[in-house]
Design a protein around this motif. Sequence first.
Motif, mmCIF file in Angstrom:
data_model
loop_
_atom_site.group_PDB
_atom_site.id
_atom_site.type_symbol
_atom_site.label_atom_id
_atom_site.label_comp_id
_atom_site.label_asym_id
_atom_site.label_seq_id
_atom_site.Cartn_x
_atom_site.Cartn_y
_atom_site.Cartn_z
ATOM 1 N N THR A 16 -73.295 36.524 20.466
ATOM 2 C CA THR A 16 -72.163 36.430 19.464
ATOM 3 C C THR A 16 -70.589 36.774 19.989
ATOM 4 N N HIS A 67 -69.545 40.435 12.656
ATOM 5 C CA HIS A 67 -70.747 39.466 12.936
ATOM 6 C C HIS A 67 -71.907 39.700 13.534
ATOM 7 N N LYS A 71 -76.834 40.152 12.895
ATOM 8 C CA LYS A 71 -77.772 39.608 13.691
ATOM 9 C C LYS A 71 -78.614 40.720 14.389
#
Length: 101
Positions: A16, A67, A71
């Motif tokens: 990421t 972000h 995940k």
Amino acid sequence: MNAQALEQATKVIDETIRARCDGVPFVEITVTPDIDEDGEEFLWVKAIYDGDPTSIDTRKSVTMVRHIRPKLDEVDVTAFPVISYVAQSDLEGLGAQEERV
């Protein structure tokens, strides 16, 4: 945190950060689990890059956790990531200072 969870978390975080900071030459991204004063697990993330401080886009760096968290949830890791961006030249400078002491 078990070894498999740490491995998955490290992979997710590394991918990421590298994707969101496209073009920044990261030398190493390390992830170390720790426990805070309330007994909650978190992840120390050290993202070492080759460049000067302007290499990191502040707008992207301050929103990085937004972000990463979804995940991490996908791989069943609930620990909160705490990210430090460190220029490799700063680390080298610290090493030289330590040698002189």
